[in-house]
Design a protein around this motif. Sequence first.
Motif, short mmCIF file in Angstrom:
data_model
loop_
_atom_site.label_atom_id
_atom_site.label_comp_id
_atom_site.label_asym_id
_atom_site.label_seq_id
_atom_site.Cartn_x
_atom_site.Cartn_y
_atom_site.Cartn_z
N GLY A 164 0.88 -1.35 0.31
CA GLY A 164 0.33 -0.12 -0.16
C GLY A 164 0.73 1.59 0.50
N ALA A 165 1.91 0.94 0.71
CA ALA A 165 2.76 2.69 0.84
C ALA A 165 3.38 2.74 -0.54
CB ALA A 165 3.89 2.15 1.87
N ARG A 166 3.94 1.56 -1.01
CA ARG A 166 4.51 1.16 -2.89
C ARG A 166 3.53 2.16 -3.91
NH1 ARG A 166 4.90 -0.88 -7.15
NH2 ARG A 166 3.33 -3.01 -6.49
N ARG A 200 10.31 3.11 0.45
CA ARG A 200 12.29 3.22 -0.37
C ARG A 200 12.37 1.83 -1.84
NH1 ARG A 200 15.65 5.08 4.07
NH2 ARG A 200 17.28 4.24 3.19
N GLU A 201 11.37 1.16 -1.04
CA GLU A 201 11.18 0.21 -2.36
C GLU A 201 10.35 0.98 -4.06
OE1 GLU A 201 8.22 -3.49 -3.68
OE2 GLU A 201 10.01 -3.66 -2.47
N ALA A 289 -4.73 5.12 0.79
CA ALA A 289 -4.43 3.27 0.73
C ALA A 289 -5.80 2.93 1.75
CB ALA A 289 -3.33 2.86 0.96
N ALA A 290 -6.86 2.63 1.31
CA ALA A 290 -8.23 2.15 2.06
C ALA A 290 -7.69 1.09 2.19
CB ALA A 290 -9.20 2.48 1.36
N GLN A 291 -7.67 0.51 3.45
CA GLN A 291 -7.66 -0.64 4.36
C GLN A 291 -8.96 -1.29 5.04
OE1 GLN A 291 -4.17 -2.40 6.82
NE2 GLN A 291 -4.83 -0.28 7.36
N LEU A 325 -5.48 1.52 -3.57
CA LEU A 325 -5.12 3.02 -4.46
C LEU A 325 -6.96 4.03 -4.40
CD1 LEU A 325 -3.20 5.13 -4.21
CD2 LEU A 325 -2.62 4.77 -6.29
N LEU A 326 -6.92 4.87 -3.65
CA LEU A 326 -8.03 5.77 -3.54
C LEU A 326 -8.21 7.33 -4.00
CD1 LEU A 326 -10.52 4.83 -1.12
CD2 LEU A 326 -10.40 4.27 -3.56
N ILE A 327 -7.95 7.76 -4.99
CA ILE A 327 -7.18 9.22 -5.95
C ILE A 327 -8.14 9.96 -5.93
CG2 ILE A 327 -5.66 10.42 -7.72
CD1 ILE A 327 -5.00 7.50 -8.22
#
Length: 337
Positions: A164-166, A200-201, A289-291, A325-327
């Motif tokens: 999600g972070a990526r 970082r990735e 990034a919705a969980q 991912l919700l933009i």
Amino acid sequence: MITIYDIAEKAGVSAMTVSRVINNTGRISEATRKRVRKVMEELHYIPNSMARSLVLQKTHILSLLITDITNPFYTTIARGAEDAAKRSGFRLLFGNSDEDYAKEKDYVDMILSTRVDGVLFAPTGDHSLEHLQQLQKHNIPFVVLDREVPGIEADVVLGDSKEGARKLVEHLIGIGHRRIALINGSQDVSTARLRHLGYREAHTLNGLPIDDSLIIHVNYRDFHDESALEALLQHPSPPTAIFAANNMLAVGVIKSLRQRGLQVPQDISVVCFDDFVHAEAINPFLTVAAQPAYQFGSLGMQLLIERIESEPARENRKLILPSELLIRASSQALVRA
């Protein structure tokens, strides 16, 4: 006070038969069962739950311990857990640690003294190992929620924090941002470590250098480090976007930016992990990034109940739930001069 002996006398059965009806044990005809229940209703008899728990060695009470009741992610988890518990005939005790180890210890002590059947446990961090070991020592089943704790083998329900972070950072990179700050939780929390790795990735996969001076670690619960934000904004090459590692941090960051006369996303874009229940009310409408928070609680509770009722004990299970991912309006394409 009405007792089972009063019920037995009026129903014309033994006290043992009444006890079996109350506890749903033994072989009793349906006619007798109905007669006893009818008398219980007529006399407004309420079974003594403590006495029943001593006999059955079960209370049908579960505990949910979360880290921040003010965070919409955890309030939604609580709803999912409560609904799942109720469907299976369990009552639920709530606890809120406020991301505080000492407060978490107080709740664990209460759990041990309350004789709950099991615990759905969102740890404050790696140091929660001692508390989970206490539950193991007293043979109280538990499921770990949202965060893993090294050294603990248990059923666990997690989100895919790194992925999600990526995705969030790659979204910012895709709309032109190259200087992206990370405001993250403490590194003794597994989700913070994974979101840091995802950050970082994304940089590495897109050929961007990682500037550690743009990375800040604070408490997940709220953002109060004004000096850290000021350092970012006064940086010789300041960030054009900020990735806040959870929704509460994002709200704190946006508030602090506004106090400095900066607008999101016109002056700086902001994205974060975890959505809000009424996200459309947040201005600007946050890219997240919705969980699936409700499923965290519901599935975690299902695992816990299965763990309590499984004979013999089964192998531990790990469920990893993807984020979406919700933009939205808080991230804007960077227009270069």
